[in-house]
Design a protein around this motif. Structure first.
Motif, PDB file in Angstrom:
ATOM      1  N   GLU A 188      53.969  46.788  40.885  1.00  0.00           N
ATOM      2  CA  GLU A 188      54.724  45.808  41.005  1.00  0.00           C
ATOM      3  C   GLU A 188      55.066  45.498  42.521  1.00  0.00           C
ATOM      4  OE1 GLU A 188      56.410  42.454  39.621  1.00  0.00           O
ATOM      5  OE2 GLU A 188      55.597  44.004  38.306  1.00  0.00           O
TER       6      GLU A 188
ATOM      7  N   SER B 189      57.082  50.191  38.522  1.00  0.00           N
ATOM      8  CA  SER B 189      56.269  49.642  37.563  1.00  0.00           C
ATOM      9  C   SER B 189      54.924  49.669  37.667  1.00  0.00           C
ATOM     10  CB  SER B 189      56.691  48.231  37.127  1.00  0.00           C
ATOM     11  OG  SER B 189      56.123  47.608  36.265  1.00  0.00           O
TER      12      SER B 189
ATOM     13  N   HIS C  78      50.889  48.825  36.739  1.00  0.00           N
ATOM     14  CA  HIS C  78      50.199  48.058  36.014  1.00  0.00           C
ATOM     15  C   HIS C  78      48.935  48.734  35.429  1.00  0.00           C
ATOM     16  CE1 HIS C  78      52.919  44.501  36.109  1.00  0.00           C
ATOM     17  NE2 HIS C  78      52.922  44.781  37.712  1.00  0.00           N
ATOM     18  N   SER C  79      48.269  49.384  36.517  1.00  0.00           N
ATOM     19  CA  SER C  79      46.833  50.011  36.296  1.00  0.00           C
ATOM     20  C   SER C  79      46.649  50.825  37.367  1.00  0.00           C
ATOM     21  CB  SER C  79      45.765  49.143  36.187  1.00  0.00           C
ATOM     22  OG  SER C  79      45.712  48.495  37.327  1.00  0.00           O
TER      23      SER C  79
END
Length: 308
Positions: free
Chosen positions: A233, A281, A283-284
């Motif tokens: 993020e 956070s 995401h991948s």
């Protein structure tokens, strides 16, 4: 760029409604080995012929030695060319072939000059074998010798390893590096990026007549280096955790969401665990490994469409 010896700006060539080269832009510094990579039919030979003064561009500009070129400019004489084939006389030996070229150049003391050039490319001036009986590698060496007769500052070699066996490729590679050590700036084209990477210091990828990428050797190898691609993020928060908690210092921030990590010993799950525990956070997280050829094919598309 300091000591720029060649500058190509918006160089374009049309043939009967077809575009062979479209708005090519790049610079080559003195002493470089510039690798032009592209599939067969991508426009490599056309581009090299324009730089060497063999054909005229439809539009755009070529600067040699910081001077704009026009038709029949004498600065083209400072370029040695081996494009498509050497145009050798098959029933003459190596010395006789170079002697004819030396006469055309109007050279004095031809014998000493020819022997020096043949020695430079690893051929024997006393060998009476006719060129028709030469191996492909020997013909390539003699072709390069012919392009050196005028003592050029720039040497252009179009697919010089094409059709050679592994030993021949190795010999031509060594010859290119040896010639470059004498101060000659070299442009070499190939459709094999893996082979170019063993000699070139700068690269341009040509696809369907267009230069789509330009890289230094270091930049190209970095693109293909093993890495872990992390999308988060907020990358600034992730970087501090990578440095302080995982002791990762070999990384590159790509954007405000993506960072590449080059510490290949770090496992994905350890990275994810540390980031998540610290409120980042994720995401991948993806491991990435790519050969030079895979990189090249990814940039041009595996279908391989090309212009004439």
């Amino acid at each position: 760029m300091a000591d720029t010896i060649i500058e190509v700006s918006q160089l374009t060539k049309h043939f009967k409604g077809k575009t062979a080269v479209h708005k090519a832009d790049f610079k080559i510094a003195k002493g470089e080995i510039f690798g032009l990579v592209g599939q067969n039919g991508a426009g490599k030979s056309t581009l090299l012929k324009m730089i060497g003064g063999l054909i005229y561009p439809t539009s755009g500009e070529i600067k040699l030695f910081d001077r704009a070129m026009n038709n029949n400019h004498p600065y083209f004489e400072r370029i040695g060319l081996l494009i498509e084939n050497a145009g050798l006389f098959p029933y003459y030996n190596a010395y006789e072939n170079l002697d004819l070229i030396s006469i055309l150049y109007g050279l004095t003391n031809r014998e000493r000059h020819i022997k020096r050039v043949l020695q430079l490319v690893g051929l024997d001036a006393s060998n009476k074998t006719k060129v028709r009986n030469y191996s492909m590698g020997m013909k390539q060496r003699l072709g390069i010798a012919a392009s050196l007769i005028g003592s050029p500052d720039i040497l252009i070699l179009d697919e010089p390893i094409n059709g050679l066996d592994p030993q021949g490729i190795s010999e031509i590679r060594k010859l290119i590096l040896d010639l470059n050590k004498t101060g000659i700036t070299i442009i070499i084209s190939s459709h094999i990026l893996e082979e170019l990477s063993k000699v070139a210091t700068q690269y341009a990828i040509l696809h369907q007549g267009e230069i789509i990428e330009n890289h230094s050797r270091e930049q190209l190898l970095l693109q293909c280096e093993d890495r872990i691609e992390i999308e988060v993020e907020k990358v600034s928060s992730a970087v501090s955790i990578l440095e302080e908690q995982l002791n990762i210092n070999h990384y590159k921030v790509i954007s405000d969401r993506i960072v590449y990590v080059y510490n290949s010993h770090i496992e994905n799950q350890h990275i994810i665990k540390s980031l998540v525990e610290n409120g980042v956070s994720v995401h991948s997280v993806t491991k990435h490994k790519q050969s030079l050829e895979q990189y090249f094919l990814a940039r041009i598309g595996s279908e391989g469409g090309s212009r004439d």
